[in-house]
Design a protein around this motif. Structure first.
Motif, PDB file in Angstrom:
ATOM      1  N   PRO A   1       0.709  -1.280  -0.060  1.00 31.30           N
ATOM      2  CA  PRO A   1      -0.140   0.024  -0.826  1.00 31.30           C
ATOM      3  C   PRO A   1       0.756   1.315  -0.036  1.00 31.30           C
ATOM      4  N   PHE A   2       1.895   1.525  -0.252  1.00 29.82           N
ATOM      5  CA  PHE A   2       2.606   2.477   0.024  1.00 29.82           C
ATOM      6  C   PHE A   2       3.027   3.005  -1.598  1.00 29.82           C
ATOM      7  N   LYS A   3       2.812   4.325  -1.610  1.00 30.87           N
ATOM      8  CA  LYS A   3       2.351   5.097  -2.669  1.00 30.87           C
ATOM      9  C   LYS A   3       4.251   6.612  -3.138  1.00 30.87           C
ATOM     10  N   SER A   4       4.290   5.969  -4.371  1.00 29.95           N
ATOM     11  CA  SER A   4       6.043   7.002  -4.547  1.00 29.95           C
ATOM     12  C   SER A   4       5.820   8.403  -4.843  1.00 29.95           C
ATOM     13  N   LYS A   5       6.379   8.839  -4.388  1.00 32.03           N
ATOM     14  CA  LYS A   5       6.242  10.480  -4.515  1.00 32.03           C
ATOM     15  C   LYS A   5       7.758  11.647  -5.238  1.00 32.03           C
TER      16      LYS A   5
ATOM     17  N   MET B   1       9.243   6.610  -0.415  1.00 37.20           N
ATOM     18  CA  MET B   1       8.170   5.485  -0.365  1.00 37.20           C
ATOM     19  C   MET B   1       7.453   6.429   1.006  1.00 37.20           C
ATOM     20  N   VAL B   2       6.002   6.203   0.650  1.00 35.59           N
ATOM     21  CA  VAL B   2       5.010   6.759   1.295  1.00 35.59           C
ATOM     22  C   VAL B   2       4.232   5.782   1.838  1.00 35.59           C
TER      23      VAL B   2
ATOM     24  N   GLY C   1       1.838   8.285   6.246  1.00 33.21           N
ATOM     25  CA  GLY C   1       2.756   8.966   6.233  1.00 33.21           C
ATOM     26  C   GLY C   1       4.249   8.494   6.400  1.00 33.21           C
ATOM     27  N   ASP C   2       4.885   8.112   6.759  1.00 39.18           N
ATOM     28  CA  ASP C   2       6.642   8.252   7.312  1.00 39.18           C
ATOM     29  C   ASP C   2       6.890   7.855   5.136  1.00 39.18           C
ATOM     30  N   GLU C   3       7.870   9.121   5.208  1.00 40.74           N
ATOM     31  CA  GLU C   3       9.088   8.432   4.296  1.00 40.74           C
ATOM     32  C   GLU C   3       9.814   7.945   4.488  1.00 40.74           C
TER      33      GLU C   3
END
Length: 166
Positions: A49-53, A69-70, A74-76
């Motif tokens: 479920p991580f997102k790349s920003k 990777m968030v 909300g941890d980056e």
């Protein structure tokens, strides 16, 4: 969606490398774009479920991509790529370095060197990846951090994006 796409994942301890070969049911042009254009890369680079920003990306020799990777909380987790070689639609190479949001490398961990090659095989595009580290211990640490499962998951996410483009 074609489900029998080949993925080979192996560790070469002697050469301190991880080798990944992956087929995609898409054109070379679309697969290349997915790896080199930030708008597409951010949609699949992190395993769910991580997102790349991406904070910044310059896809050129000497350019960098700074991204996080968030987590769902909300941890980056920050990293940067530094592109060292680009042969359009054939190959590119970059280092990958864990860092903080200001691009300060994580101490005592070094970088991975990624060598990513693209080729066509009939209707499929094949991506061959060689990831080299300085030590076998670093390779084992990355594997222990869940790299194989995470990267496999991210590549499945890329399949969905490429399928939607057809």
């Amino acid at each position: 969606m074609k489900s029998d796409l080949t993925m080979n994942f192996s560790v070469d301890k002697e050469n301190k490398t991880v080798n990944v070969t992956r087929e995609f049911n898409a054109s070379l042009s679309n697969v290349w774009s997915a790896w080199t254009e930030v708008e597409i890369l951010d949609q699949w680079w992190a395993p769910a479920p991580f997102k790349s920003k991406t904070k910044r990306m310059e896809f050129k020799e000497g350019g960098r991509r700074l991204y996080a990777m968030v987590s769902p909380e909300g941890d980056e987790r920050w990293s940067f790529f530094e592109y060292t070689s680009i042969s359009p639609k054939k190959n590119f190479k970059h280092t990958s370095t864990f860092c903080d949001a200001d691009e300060n490398p994580v101490p005592n961990f070094g970088s991975s060197l990624w060598d990513i090659s693209f080729s066509e095989d009939g209707e499929l595009t094949v991506v061959d990846i060689v990831i080299k580290r300085d030590t076998l211990e670093e390779i084992e640490q990355i594997i222990a951090m869940g790299f194989k499962d995470g990267f496999t998951s991210a590549l499945k996410g890329l399949d969905k994006i490429l399928e939607a483009e057809k």
